[in-house]
Write a protein that holds these residues in place. Structure first.
Motif, PDB file in Angstrom:
ATOM      1  N   LEU A   1      -0.576  15.430 -19.953  1.00  0.00           N
ATOM      2  CA  LEU A   1      -0.439  14.720 -18.925  1.00  0.00           C
ATOM      3  C   LEU A   1       0.050  13.305 -18.679  1.00  0.00           C
ATOM      4  N   ALA A   2      -0.066  12.441 -19.868  1.00  0.00           N
ATOM      5  CA  ALA A   2       0.408  11.273 -19.949  1.00  0.00           C
ATOM      6  C   ALA A   2       1.824  11.224 -19.873  1.00  0.00           C
ATOM      7  N   ALA A   3       2.683  12.377 -20.364  1.00  0.00           N
ATOM      8  CA  ALA A   3       4.017  12.455 -20.240  1.00  0.00           C
ATOM      9  C   ALA A   3       4.535  12.734 -19.060  1.00  0.00           C
ATOM     10  N   LEU A   4       3.703  13.672 -18.359  1.00  0.00           N
ATOM     11  CA  LEU A   4       4.052  14.016 -16.889  1.00  0.00           C
ATOM     12  C   LEU A   4       3.893  12.657 -15.932  1.00  0.00           C
ATOM     13  N   VAL A   5       2.714  12.271 -16.098  1.00  0.00           N
ATOM     14  CA  VAL A   5       2.415  10.707 -15.231  1.00  0.00           C
ATOM     15  C   VAL A   5       3.697   9.567 -15.484  1.00  0.00           C
ATOM     16  N   ALA A   6       3.838   9.429 -16.836  1.00  0.00           N
ATOM     17  CA  ALA A   6       4.728   8.457 -17.038  1.00  0.00           C
ATOM     18  C   ALA A   6       6.190   8.725 -16.714  1.00  0.00           C
ATOM     19  N   GLY A   7       6.719   9.998 -16.818  1.00  0.00           N
ATOM     20  CA  GLY A   7       7.958  10.432 -16.271  1.00  0.00           C
ATOM     21  C   GLY A   7       8.139  10.543 -14.751  1.00  0.00           C
ATOM     22  N   GLY A   8       6.860  10.834 -14.123  1.00  0.00           N
ATOM     23  CA  GLY A   8       7.120  10.802 -12.409  1.00  0.00           C
ATOM     24  C   GLY A   8       7.117   9.383 -12.271  1.00  0.00           C
ATOM     25  N   ALA A   9       6.550   8.488 -13.062  1.00  0.00           N
ATOM     26  CA  ALA A   9       6.445   6.902 -12.525  1.00  0.00           C
ATOM     27  C   ALA A   9       8.015   6.135 -12.762  1.00  0.00           C
TER      28      ALA A   9
ATOM     29  N   VAL B   1       0.800  -1.208  -0.129  1.00  0.00           N
ATOM     30  CA  VAL B   1       0.028   0.022  -0.143  1.00  0.00           C
ATOM     31  C   VAL B   1       0.881   1.285   0.117  1.00  0.00           C
ATOM     32  N   LEU B   2       2.021   1.282   0.774  1.00  0.00           N
ATOM     33  CA  LEU B   2       2.714   2.463   0.729  1.00  0.00           C
ATOM     34  C   LEU B   2       3.548   2.676  -0.290  1.00  0.00           C
ATOM     35  N   LEU B   3       3.875   1.407  -0.839  1.00  0.00           N
ATOM     36  CA  LEU B   3       4.687   1.491  -2.148  1.00  0.00           C
ATOM     37  C   LEU B   3       3.955   2.163  -3.177  1.00  0.00           C
ATOM     38  N   LEU B   4       2.643   2.078  -3.390  1.00  0.00           N
ATOM     39  CA  LEU B   4       2.086   2.405  -4.624  1.00  0.00           C
ATOM     40  C   LEU B   4       1.094   3.894  -3.879  1.00  0.00           C
ATOM     41  N   GLY B   5       0.756   3.907  -2.900  1.00  0.00           N
ATOM     42  CA  GLY B   5      -0.166   5.009  -2.403  1.00  0.00           C
ATOM     43  C   GLY B   5       0.537   6.370  -2.213  1.00  0.00           C
ATOM     44  N   LEU B   6       1.674   6.201  -1.473  1.00  0.00           N
ATOM     45  CA  LEU B   6       2.616   7.560  -1.373  1.00  0.00           C
ATOM     46  C   LEU B   6       2.780   8.470  -2.811  1.00  0.00           C
ATOM     47  N   PRO B   7       3.261   7.704  -3.685  1.00  0.00           N
ATOM     48  CA  PRO B   7       3.434   8.349  -4.900  1.00  0.00           C
ATOM     49  C   PRO B   7       1.908   8.770  -5.717  1.00  0.00           C
ATOM     50  N   ALA B   8       1.029   8.072  -5.504  1.00  0.00           N
ATOM     51  CA  ALA B   8      -0.348   8.306  -6.034  1.00  0.00           C
ATOM     52  C   ALA B   8      -0.972   9.516  -5.447  1.00  0.00           C
ATOM     53  N   ALA B   9      -0.711   9.793  -4.042  1.00  0.00           N
ATOM     54  CA  ALA B   9      -1.233  10.707  -3.310  1.00  0.00           C
ATOM     55  C   ALA B   9      -0.559  11.821  -3.846  1.00  0.00           C
TER      56      ALA B   9
ATOM     57  N   VAL C   1      -0.052  17.382  -6.622  1.00  0.00           N
ATOM     58  CA  VAL C   1       0.779  18.409  -7.484  1.00  0.00           C
ATOM     59  C   VAL C   1      -0.010  18.645  -8.934  1.00  0.00           C
ATOM     60  N   LEU C   2      -0.702  17.503  -9.225  1.00  0.00           N
ATOM     61  CA  LEU C   2      -1.114  17.692 -10.795  1.00  0.00           C
ATOM     62  C   LEU C   2      -2.883  17.756 -10.682  1.00  0.00           C
TER      63      LEU C   2
END
Length: 543
Positions: free
Chosen positions: A514-522, A347-355, A360-361
């Protein structure tokens, strides 16, 4: 249990499986355990498909209705049965039924399992049919209770009541669908229940596009779409139950031992895992008293939070409950504790960056998805305020989804209800403190704060019971996650254009950026983790 004893338990387990195979005509055992990571990924993929279609649905609704009176009316008419669905079907009923079913599947014969399914299905149908009939008769009063601010506008109140008469039968249909899904999940058929919500989104999209021109009130088409979806979802799962030989023949039997146990567990569970849903409903009640559009602003921001919550938090919670229930039935305390620890890390592995990404976006996400047709710039700004507040609580929402099963798998529903009551009272206090300075955003922030209180008390209770035992490596894991989030958040903040710029762009430029930002962030986040030694293999654990 040490490795030697665990190995002996495995040999005994294999011996039992061999015996069960030789008497397959008498037993109805779930298939061999699948890896929790693999099962979680299956549910995540299906849930992602559903959530993406859900966003498409909301884009269509936003363009069609915006944030006006028709939208407010539909959202309330849909929220009432949907709230009860999450409270009863996915909340109390699921958490009470799965442990009992897992015990029957592990220790009882095939005939006893079928008798349990018949009795539960019949009893559930009778109770919900009665509730549905009463609710349809009392629709105007229900609307007034759940959205008292609508009483100032008789036309809006009447429209919402008419919609509610169409949407409320969804509770009966989707609860039976959830019953079917619980059976399939217990037999490790996770993909079918996870795919089923796709049909709701397809039905609402179809209703919006095809039925709207036929209606005097466009929003009424969506109410018909909800009813159609309920029928489709229940019909979809029936063949898969039949293939397992577990399609029930509903026959109410409240005296059945299994039904009585489910009911005993359900009563307190109503306040347990579904507290966040109660808090969201309280937000709707108070939001109906605020400026027009407040209900819709909270809805659109909540929808974005529901995407990662469903894909990650609910997916992990879905696979962890039957796995924990089986371990409890087998009295395997060590593996039970390891599963809970695994779920927290996932949960923390995926939840923290998602939040962090949602915060930010916020405006770019809302603009890309909803800024069309009747949706105004002001609606975007207001929705972004509540989205950031909800994003602060995303990790807590996810933690509740994986911590509450730690109690329910052990058939302990009293502890979560006590915690739930505390969290609800705290939510109301936070609401009254924050609604005046922050309006609708204060309601969202109150929900987030009460969720952290809820999650913290759940974790403390599991630690006290000795079933939440943190495994080695948490300090390093926290540093790895913190660094990854910092790198990702800074990159998104620096690279994303000012949100007013997004307003002047067309659809495809918005989507591509938006797709570029999300992919780049991930990519930045997971590259950082990989560089510090985090591997996918670290999260593999058998159910």
């Amino acid at each position: 249990m040490d490795a030697r004893n665990e190995g002996m338990g495995t040999l005994k387990g294999r011996s039992r499986v061999a015996q069960q195979d030789s008497t397959s005509s008498q037993t109805a055992k779930p298939v061999a355990r699948a890896g929790l990571l693999r099962s979680g990924m299956v549910v995540s993929v299906m849930t992602m498909l559903s959530r993406v279609l859900g966003l498409v649905r909301d884009v269509v609704i936003a363009a069609l209705l915006g944030a006006g009176s028709g939208a407010d009316a539909f959202f309330v008419a849909f929220k009432i049965p949907n709230f009860l669905r999450r409270l009863f079907a996915e909340g109390a009923f699921n958490q009470a039924f799965v442990p009992v079913l897992s015990e029957y599947a592990t220790r009882r014969t095939r005939e006893e399992v079928r008798e349990l399914l018949d009795a539960v299905a019949g009893s559930l149908t009778v109770v919900l049919a009665l509730i549905t009939a009463l609710a349809m008769l009392a629709a105007p009063w229900l609307v007034w209770v759940f959205a008292p601010g609508f009483g100032r506008d008789p036309t809006k109140l009447a429209l919402t009541a008419d919609m509610l008469r169409l949407t409320f039968p969804y509770l009966l249909l989707i609860s039976l669908t959830a019953f079917s899904g619980s059976v399939l999940n217990t037999w490790n058929r996770f993909a079918v229940p996870a795919f089923t919500p796709v049909l709701l989104n397809l039905s609402l999209i179809g209703a919006a596009l095809l039925l709207t021109p036929l209606m005097d009130e466009p929003a009424m088409a969506l109410a018909w779409g909800v009813l159609i979806a309920g029928v489709a979802q229940l019909a979809f799962q029936a063949p898969f139950l039949a293939r397992l030989g577990l399609l029930p023949k509903p026959w109410p039997s409240f005296a059945h031992e299994g039904v009585r146990r489910v009911l005993r567990l359900m009563a307190p569970a109503l306040f347990g895992v579904s507290v966040s849903q109660i808090n969201l409903l309280l937000d709707t009640v108070l939001a109906s008293l605020l400026a027009a559009g407040s209900v819709s602003w909270l809805y659109y921001s909540d929808r974005l939070v529901e995407l990662p919550l469903g894909v990650f938090g609910i997916a992990i919670g879905t696979v962890i409950l039957p796995a924990l229930s089986k371990r409890h039935a087998e009295q395997s305390a060590e593996h039970f504790a390891k599963m809970l620890d695994w779920a927290l890390r996932a949960v923390l592995l995926l939840g923290l960056p998602a939040a962090l990404a949602l915060g930010v976006l916020a405006e770019p996400l809302l603009i890309t998805l909803f800024h069309y047709g009747a949706m105004t710039d002001h609606d975007i700004a207001m929705s972004a305020m509540s989205l950031r507040a909800y994003a602060l609580g995303l990790v807590a929402f996810m933690l509740i989804k994986v911590l509450a099963p730690g109690f329910f798998a052990r058939q302990d529903t009293k502890t979560p209800v006590k915690i739930g009551i505390i969290a609800m009272v705290a939510n109301m206090v936070f609401n009254l403190m924050l609604i005046w300075p922050l309006a609708h955003a204060g309601l969202a922030l109150a929900t987030a704060l009460s969720a952290y209180l809820n999650a913290g008390l759940l974790a403390r209770g599991l630690r006290r019971d000795g079933v939440l035992v943190f495994q080695p490596g948490w300090g390093r894991f926290a540093l790895q996650l913190g660094g990854g989030c910092a790198v990702m958040g800074l990159g998104l903040y620096l690279l994303s254009p000012n949100w007013q710029v997004w307003l002047g762009w067309g659809l495809w430029l918005r989507v591509a950026t938006l797709a570029a930002l999300v992919a780049g962030g991930a990519l930045a986040y997971f590259a950082w983790l990989a560089a510090l030694g985090v591997r996918l293999s670290h999260f593999r654990l058998n159910g």
